[in-house]
Design a protein around this motif. Structure first.
Motif, PDB file in Angstrom:
ATOM      1  N   LYS A 315       0.832  -1.202   0.000  1.00 13.69           N
ATOM      2  CA  LYS A 315       0.000   0.000   0.000  1.00 13.69           C
ATOM      3  C   LYS A 315       0.871   1.259   0.000  1.00 13.69           C
ATOM      4  N   PRO A 316       0.395   2.309  -0.663  1.00 14.38           N
ATOM      5  CA  PRO A 316       1.185   3.533  -0.797  1.00 14.38           C
ATOM      6  C   PRO A 316       1.663   4.068   0.549  1.00 14.38           C
ATOM      7  N   GLY A 317       2.952   4.406   0.598  1.00 17.72           N
ATOM      8  CA  GLY A 317       3.520   5.040   1.782  1.00 17.72           C
ATOM      9  C   GLY A 317       4.008   4.103   2.855  1.00 17.72           C
ATOM     10  N   PHE A 318       3.746   2.785   2.728  1.00 14.91           N
ATOM     11  CA  PHE A 318       4.161   1.879   3.803  1.00 14.91           C
ATOM     12  C   PHE A 318       5.602   1.425   3.612  1.00 14.91           C
ATOM     13  N   GLY A 319       6.371   1.478   4.687  1.00 11.31           N
ATOM     14  CA  GLY A 319       7.741   0.978   4.658  1.00 11.31           C
ATOM     15  C   GLY A 319       8.682   1.884   3.893  1.00 11.31           C
ATOM     16  N   ALA A 320       9.871   1.362   3.638  1.00  3.02           N
ATOM     17  CA  ALA A 320      10.887   2.115   2.900  1.00  3.02           C
ATOM     18  C   ALA A 320      10.537   2.129   1.412  1.00  3.02           C
ATOM     19  N   ASP A 321      10.654   3.283   0.775  1.00  2.00           N
ATOM     20  CA  ASP A 321      10.257   3.426  -0.625  1.00  2.00           C
ATOM     21  C   ASP A 321      10.990   2.449  -1.533  1.00  2.00           C
ATOM     22  N   ASP A 322      12.307   2.329  -1.361  1.00  2.00           N
ATOM     23  CA  ASP A 322      13.070   1.469  -2.268  1.00  2.00           C
ATOM     24  C   ASP A 322      12.702   0.001  -2.102  1.00  2.00           C
ATOM     25  N   VAL A 323      12.429  -0.408  -0.856  1.00  2.00           N
ATOM     26  CA  VAL A 323      12.045  -1.806  -0.618  1.00  2.00           C
ATOM     27  C   VAL A 323      10.653  -2.060  -1.195  1.00  2.00           C
ATOM     28  N   ARG A 324       9.745  -1.122  -0.978  1.00  2.00           N
ATOM     29  CA  ARG A 324       8.383  -1.293  -1.508  1.00  2.00           C
ATOM     30  C   ARG A 324       8.395  -1.384  -3.036  1.00  2.00           C
ATOM     31  N   GLU A 325       9.220  -0.582  -3.693  1.00  2.00           N
ATOM     32  CA  GLU A 325       9.264  -0.615  -5.153  1.00  2.00           C
ATOM     33  C   GLU A 325       9.839  -1.934  -5.662  1.00  2.00           C
ATOM     34  N   ARG A 326      10.863  -2.448  -4.996  1.00  2.00           N
ATOM     35  CA  ARG A 326      11.402  -3.750  -5.410  1.00  2.00           C
ATOM     36  C   ARG A 326      10.388  -4.861  -5.159  1.00  2.00           C
ATOM     37  N   ALA A 327       9.589  -4.712  -4.101  1.00  2.00           N
ATOM     38  CA  ALA A 327       8.527  -5.684  -3.841  1.00  2.00           C
ATOM     39  C   ALA A 327       7.491  -5.654  -4.962  1.00  2.00           C
ATOM     40  N   TRP A 328       7.161  -4.458  -5.425  1.00  2.00           N
ATOM     41  CA  TRP A 328       6.206  -4.330  -6.529  1.00  2.00           C
ATOM     42  C   TRP A 328       6.758  -5.007  -7.797  1.00  2.00           C
ATOM     43  N   LEU A 329       8.026  -4.811  -8.069  1.00  2.00           N
ATOM     44  CA  LEU A 329       8.618  -5.428  -9.260  1.00  2.00           C
ATOM     45  C   LEU A 329       8.509  -6.951  -9.201  1.00  2.00           C
ATOM     46  N   THR A 330       8.700  -7.513  -8.023  1.00  2.00           N
ATOM     47  CA  THR A 330       8.554  -8.965  -7.869  1.00  2.00           C
ATOM     48  C   THR A 330       7.141  -9.399  -8.220  1.00  2.00           C
ATOM     49  N   VAL A 331       6.162  -8.669  -7.708  1.00  2.00           N
ATOM     50  CA  VAL A 331       4.761  -9.027  -7.956  1.00  2.00           C
ATOM     51  C   VAL A 331       4.424  -8.901  -9.439  1.00  2.00           C
ATOM     52  N   SER A 353     -11.304 -11.921  -8.413  1.00  2.00           N
ATOM     53  CA  SER A 353     -10.043 -12.122  -7.697  1.00  2.00           C
ATOM     54  C   SER A 353      -9.769 -11.007  -6.696  1.00  2.00           C
ATOM     55  N   PRO A 354      -9.750 -11.318  -5.406  1.00  2.00           N
ATOM     56  CA  PRO A 354      -9.382 -10.291  -4.419  1.00  2.00           C
ATOM     57  C   PRO A 354      -7.955  -9.790  -4.598  1.00  2.00           C
ATOM     58  N   ILE A 355      -7.069 -10.640  -5.115  1.00  2.00           N
ATOM     59  CA  ILE A 355      -5.690 -10.202  -5.380  1.00  2.00           C
ATOM     60  C   ILE A 355      -5.694  -9.131  -6.460  1.00  2.00           C
ATOM     61  N   SER A 356      -6.423  -9.374  -7.556  1.00  2.00           N
ATOM     62  CA  SER A 356      -6.479  -8.399  -8.652  1.00  2.00           C
ATOM     63  C   SER A 356      -7.034  -7.071  -8.166  1.00  2.00           C
ATOM     64  N   ARG A 357      -8.078  -7.109  -7.379  1.00  2.00           N
ATOM     65  CA  ARG A 357      -8.704  -5.874  -6.911  1.00  2.00           C
ATOM     66  C   ARG A 357      -7.768  -5.104  -5.985  1.00  2.00           C
ATOM     67  N   MET A 358      -7.065  -5.821  -5.139  1.00  2.00           N
ATOM     68  CA  MET A 358      -6.152  -5.158  -4.218  1.00  2.00           C
ATOM     69  C   MET A 358      -4.976  -4.528  -4.965  1.00  2.00           C
ATOM     70  N   LEU A 359      -4.416  -5.253  -5.922  1.00  2.00           N
ATOM     71  CA  LEU A 359      -3.279  -4.725  -6.677  1.00  2.00           C
ATOM     72  C   LEU A 359      -3.694  -3.545  -7.553  1.00  2.00           C
ATOM     73  N   ALA A 360      -4.862  -3.625  -8.160  1.00  2.00           N
ATOM     74  CA  ALA A 360      -5.344  -2.515  -8.986  1.00  2.00           C
ATOM     75  C   ALA A 360      -5.525  -1.257  -8.141  1.00  2.00           C
ATOM     76  N   GLN A 361      -5.904  -1.442  -6.912  1.00  2.00           N
ATOM     77  CA  GLN A 361      -6.093  -0.306  -6.000  1.00  2.00           C
ATOM     78  C   GLN A 361      -4.766   0.329  -5.602  1.00  2.00           C
ATOM     79  N   ASP A 362      -3.745  -0.501  -5.398  1.00  2.00           N
ATOM     80  CA  ASP A 362      -2.487  -0.001  -4.827  1.00  2.00           C
ATOM     81  C   ASP A 362      -1.432   0.372  -5.863  1.00  2.00           C
ATOM     82  N   ILE A 363      -1.632   0.026  -7.144  1.00  2.00           N
ATOM     83  CA  ILE A 363      -0.613   0.279  -8.168  1.00  2.00           C
ATOM     84  C   ILE A 363      -0.593   1.738  -8.620  1.00  2.00           C
TER      85      ILE A 363
END
Length: 586
Positions: A315-331, A353-363
């Protein structure tokens, strides 16, 4: 037994550091001082000073150990982020007392377990539970916890879990169900998990306990992390090991896989650890996100648990920016990979798909990076369009498949469309006129138009996987095609409210015309090919803008200007639009 303790952890940590500095001074002074005394012999007047120095160093050291024990215990007993004084009644008055009690309790547990192994009765197991009951009220003491585990050893620790499962959850052969976990939480496994968390998080466990992750059965490990929040480091080690085990390594590989569900729930409770895991373990994370895994667990709640864990970590703003972005790339790389079963149809579609809805919200915060990646591919001679690291490593084709996988869910598709429109508004193309005398402003306009068109390109590519009726499909495609146009008309000043309303009406009319062209193609009411229809759709955008200019008293576009506008508006979407129409129209 025990005492009331009040302590300020931050103040205590500061004092511990100050005493460490004092020990360092004494430690550096002592060798030289002792050498000087030895050299002076009987002439040295201050012999008693050396003894005082030794006592001072020992006092500092003992005080540090006591303070560390007290801080570690009270922080387990009073889990809070508040600063200042914390108070609690400790079960033991000293670390030494805690260790002695742990050894005694471990002996009683081992004896009861030995008796149970002889009789294997309900009565003999109740004696084991009774011995384990001594842990209540003591599990938050790290020294007690570490000493108890050291005395029991990893094998006995695992056996206590296994014997409870064999007597209280016989049918759960591939991880505990939620009901069984609730019972375990209220019984001895819950106490043992809490003991382990106290000892492990304080760094007091030996290497044999780290090796346990490699050898312990999956259901014991997932029960351990699901019952009580363990440290993020331990949780990630458990996940990495389990997700590297062969798919059929469980004793009952066809049973519902509650192990994966419980691992996902553990990550839901620890989003920071999950964010680090996603960023640092792309291979293992891919197993969690794998479409076949989701469909074959036999646990419908698994996908919902993964969706919640992903939201917590991404989710936007959680944790360290660089770690969150690398996590997004993995997904994105996992779901959008060339071999991904999220798209392609072999497992059906993920239309709910709850996964699809959650990712669409947070991307949403990273749509610009995805658009820039596509824009850089569309226009390789404009390197300034490209995304920044680490997004520059993401293949736009993967991005398109990722968005397409999400768009199989109609709600996720709507969320992405709304986010794309908001993104286009935020770019505010109207800041720069396309034919401004300034070359810089012309370039700036092209940059913004390219990015808008590139996002439309990605959405068009993704739409080939969406589950829409022909009418819904035509509506969405017309919307994507008009994204570069929708806000382009900001360039042309319109003073009259009536004329402005007419402009909006005109845009609605051209959208209806585009939708009609697409519908006729899909319904086979026209012999035209997808390439012809795609070209007409893009030409219609330019024609509408030219008409709008004339209607509002602006000079019409020259031939060269029409070519420039056409390229900028479409954002090189011709190929994606053509592919979308061909796939849908058959």
């Amino acid at each position: 037994m025990g005492e009331f303790v009040g302590i300020d952890p931050l103040g205590a940590e500061k004092l511990i550091c100050q005493m460490e500095a004092g020990k360092d001074v004494l430690g550096r002074a002592r060798p030289g001082l002792e050498a000087a005394i030895a050299e002076a012999g009987e002439d040295w007047a201050g012999r008693q000073g050396v003894t005082a120095m030794h006592r001072t160093w020992a006092f500092f050291h003992e005080s540090q150990q006591d303070l560390k024990w007290r801080v570690g215990t009270i922080q387990r007993m009073v889990p809070t982020q508040q600063k200042g004084m914390l108070t609690a009644t400790f079960p033991f008055s000293s670390e030494t007392e805690a260790v002695q009690a742990a050894k005694k309790d471990a002996g009683a547990i081992a004896e009861a377990l030995k008796h149970h192994d002889q009789y294997l009765s309900g009565q003999s197991w109740s004696e084991v539970e009774k011995a384990l009951g001594a842990l209540k009220g003591r599990a938050d003491d790290p020294a007690y916890a570490a000493a108890l585990l050291a005395a029991l050893g990893p094998k006995t620790f695992q056996k206590l879990f296994r014997d409870w499962m064999n007597t209280q959850a016989k049918g759960d052969r591939r991880g505990l169900t939620p009901d069984a976990l609730k019972r375990a939480s209220d019984a001895s496994p819950g106490l043992l998990a809490k003991i382990f968390a106290s000892a492990e998080s304080s760094g007091r466990l030996g290497n044999e306990w780290q090796k346990m992750v490699e050898t312990a059965p999956s259901d014991i490990l997932t029960t351990l992390v699901a019952l009580v929040p363990q440290s993020g480091t331990f949780l990630n080690r458990v996940a990495a090991n389990l997700l590297n085990r062969p798919p059929n390594s469980d004793a009952f590989p066809t049973d519902p896989n509650w192990n994966l569900h419980n691992l996902a729930k553990a990550y839901e409770a620890n989003p920071e650890a999950f964010q680090r895991f996603l960023a640092g373990n792309p291979k293992e994370a891919g197993v969690l996100l794998d479409a076949y895994t989701i469909r074959s667990t036999g646990v419908p709640a698994y996908e919902e648990a993964v969706a919640k864990a992903l939201h917590g970590a991404l989710k936007p703003g959680f944790g360290a920016d660089d770690v969150r972005e690398r996590a997004w790339l993995t997904v994105i790389n996992s779901i959008g990979s060339e071999n991904s079963l999220w798209v392609g149809g072999s497992l059906g579609t993920f239309a709910n798909s709850p996964i699809s809805r959650m990712l669409a919200q947070d991307i949403k915060p990273f749509l610009d990076q995805l658009a820039r990646g596509q824009a850089a591919r569309n226009s390789p001679d404009m390197p300034h369009l490209g995304p920044r690291p680490p997004w520059d490593k993401l293949d736009p084709t993967v991005s398109a498949r990722f968005l397409g996988a999400l768009m199989q869910d109609p709600a996720a598709a709507d969320t992405l469309m709304k986010a794309a429109k908001e993104y286009t508004k935020e770019l505010d193309i109207g800041r720069y006129h396309p034919f401004d005398p300034s070359n810089y402003k012309q370039e700036a306009h092209v940059n913004l138009a390219e990015r808008t068109g590139a996002l439309a390109n990605l959405l068009l590519a993704g739409s080939t996987y969406a589950e829409w009726s022909d009418d819904e499909y035509a509506e969405q495609i017309a919307g994507y095609v008009l994204m570069p146009v929708d806000y382009f008309d900001q360039y042309f000043p319109i003073g009259s409210k009536i004329v402005s309303t007419g402009k909006a009406k005109g845009l609605d009319e051209v959208k209806d015309a585009l939708k009609g062209m697409i519908t006729e193609y899909l319904d086979k009411k026209t012999p035209e090919t997808a390439r012809t229809v795609a070209g007409k759709l893009i030409d219609e955008q330019v024609a509408w803008l030219n008409r709008s200019l004339r209607e509002h008293g602006q000079p019409p576009l020259t031939t060269s200007q029409m070519v420039l506008i056409r390229d900028a508006m479409e954002g090189r979407m011709q190929d994606a639009l053509l592919d979308a129409l061909e796939r849908r129209g058959g």
